[in-house]
Scaffold this motif. Structure first.
Motif, PDB file in Angstrom:
ATOM      1  N   HIS A 101      -3.428   4.035   0.856  1.00 17.39           N
ATOM      2  CA  HIS A 101      -4.537   4.922   1.202  1.00 17.39           C
ATOM      3  C   HIS A 101      -5.502   4.261   2.182  1.00 17.39           C
ATOM      4  CE1 HIS A 101      -4.138   7.813  -2.484  1.00 17.39           C
ATOM      5  NE2 HIS A 101      -2.974   7.528  -1.937  1.00 17.39           N
TER       6      HIS A 101
ATOM      7  N   VAL B 160      -3.952   1.487  -3.228  1.00 17.07           N
ATOM      8  CA  VAL B 160      -3.478   2.683  -3.928  1.00 17.07           C
ATOM      9  C   VAL B 160      -2.290   3.248  -3.155  1.00 17.07           C
ATOM     10  CG1 VAL B 160      -4.059   4.993  -4.718  1.00 17.07           C
ATOM     11  CG2 VAL B 160      -5.758   3.154  -4.850  1.00 17.07           C
TER      12      VAL B 160
ATOM     13  N   SER C  56      -8.951   1.049  -2.419  1.00 20.64           N
ATOM     14  CA  SER C  56      -8.132   2.185  -1.991  1.00 20.64           C
ATOM     15  C   SER C  56      -6.991   1.758  -1.084  1.00 20.64           C
ATOM     16  CB  SER C  56      -9.014   3.223  -1.278  1.00 20.64           C
ATOM     17  OG  SER C  56      -9.590   2.660  -0.103  1.00 20.64           O
TER      18      SER C  56
END
Length: 416
Positions: free
Chosen positions: A116, A71, A68
């Protein structure tokens, strides 16, 4: 060894050689920042051909983290009513029919790429979208075919002369400039500003004709040239004397208005040397200077004394700027015996007195020297100022002669 002993030994050895496996899992932390593929994204769009939903640009950023943390979401720093940015794909689409756009308009936005991770990291890029009413001309031209600038002489290095500007028809197309002539005297920067590389002198060169080139940033670059006329303006400069010190000699019995020395100055300003005016820095009753020529005369040599006499002469231009020089005069006391010649005339002294200028001119023509009469006296020894008309007809004239260089001719030479 019995059975039980063997079994115990086997169990002990097996225990010492037992092996186990350990697994270590490394968790990613958000220690990298997203990076856009370009610092600036640009697009030109013709208003009449634009449609809502048209894809204008696609932004792209990458992040070296994993999971993440890698991302990325895209956004604008401020919302726009004309375009929209897809948070996941980075695609920018047109959201307006542009009916309200009636002139060329540049839309400037700031795009942000945010990962993220915790805490999130981000990067920024500039987005330029140019809405044009008419198609661009694929060329570059200067605002003017020629420019004229002026700069004062003696301005310091890097002084600004002026600025030129080339047009490309699009703010998305940049221009660089080159100096094509007099590169050793002038320079031009990326903004078209022309600067001087050294102080200029109008007396050396008054006009410079420059050629400046503009080259655009298109894939197939276009170029254009313009002519720049630079005039060097005069700045009043002080006159300059030919010498810092002038030295001369006179005799203690030198007559009134006897020429001593001629000082000479020149004016750096073009054509102004003939307008210089000469004068004494401090007034005195001993000397005088001819204003237009710089010729210095003696007024009263008897008051000079034995020591050298020093004074200042100044040359002043028509603007009031002046400079000075030093004149040093040595008084010679032996002139009467060594350098003064005497002639006898069979004329009354009051008649001779009236003919002094004519006598000087006549003797100059005959002898080839400059002759200056020092005194005129009668046979009894009285000088002009004490003589009456009934004096004798015998008159003695004392004079001094100098050659073309100003050197005094000795009395013995003059007599011969």
């Amino acid at each position: 060894m019995n059975f039980w002993s063997a079994l115990q030994r086997f169990a002990w050895v097996h225990f010492l050689q037992n092996i186990t496996t350990v697994r270590v899992s490394i968790t990613d932390i958000n220690d990298n920042t997203p990076v856009f593929s370009s610092d600036t994204y640009s697009k030109s769009i013709l208003v009449k051909d634009a449609k809502v939903g048209d894809v204008l640009l696609t932004l792209s950023a990458t992040d070296k983290d994993a999971g993440s943390n890698a991302v990325i979401s895209y956004s604008f720093s401020e919302d726009s009513s004309m375009v929209a940015l897809d948070a996941e794909t980075g695609v920018i689409t047109l959201t307006s029919d542009l009916s309200e756009v009636t002139e060329d308009t540049l839309l400037t936005l700031t795009a942000i790429a945010t990962d993220h991770g915790t805490p999130p990291e981000s990067d920024e890029a500039e987005v330029l979208i140019y809405f044009q009413i008419a198609p661009f001309t694929e060329s570059v031209i200067f605002e003017s075919s020629s420019y004229k600038f002026t700069i004062k002489e003696n301005e310091p290095e890097a002084s600004t002369v002026g600025k030129v500007k080339a047009l490309t028809g699009s703010p998305l197309v940049t221009v660089r400039y080159n100096m094509k002539s007099h590169e050793d005297v002038f320079s031009v920067d990326g903004e078209g500003t022309i600067k001087v590389l050294r102080p200029l002198d109008k007396e050396e060169e008054e006009w410079f004709i420059l050629t400046v080139e503009a080259i655009d940033s298109r894939t197939s670059p276009n170029s254009a040239e313009t002519t720049v006329n630079v005039q060097v303006e005069n700045v009043n400069e002080a006159p300059v004397f030919d010498a810092e010190i002038y030295k001369a000699e006179i005799f203690s019995n030198s007559p009134y208005k006897f020429p001593i020395v001629k000082v000479q100055a020149s004016d750096p300003d073009v054509g102004e040397s003939s307008e210089l005016q000469y004068s004494l820095l401090e007034s005195t009753t001993l000397l005088d200077v001819e204003a237009s020529t710089g010729q210095i005369y003696v007024l009263d040599a008897s008051r000079f004394g034995d020591n050298p006499f020093t004074f200042q002469v100044k040359a002043t231009d028509k603007h009031g700027l002046f400079t000075t020089t030093t004149v040093e005069i040595e008084v010679k006391q032996s002139a009467h015996h060594d350098s003064v010649s005497v002639i006898s005339l069979n004329r009354p002294i009051y008649i001779v007195e009236k003919k002094i200028p004519e006598m000087e001119d006549s003797m100059k023509k005959v002898l080839g020297w400059t002759v200056k009469i020092l005194s005129v006296r009668e046979e009894a020894g009285n000088e002009i100022r004490t003589i009456l008309r009934e004096s004798t007809d015998k008159t003695y004239v004392s004079f001094i002669a100098t050659d073309s260089s100003g050197a005094v001719i000795q009395a013995t030479v003059a007599k011969e």
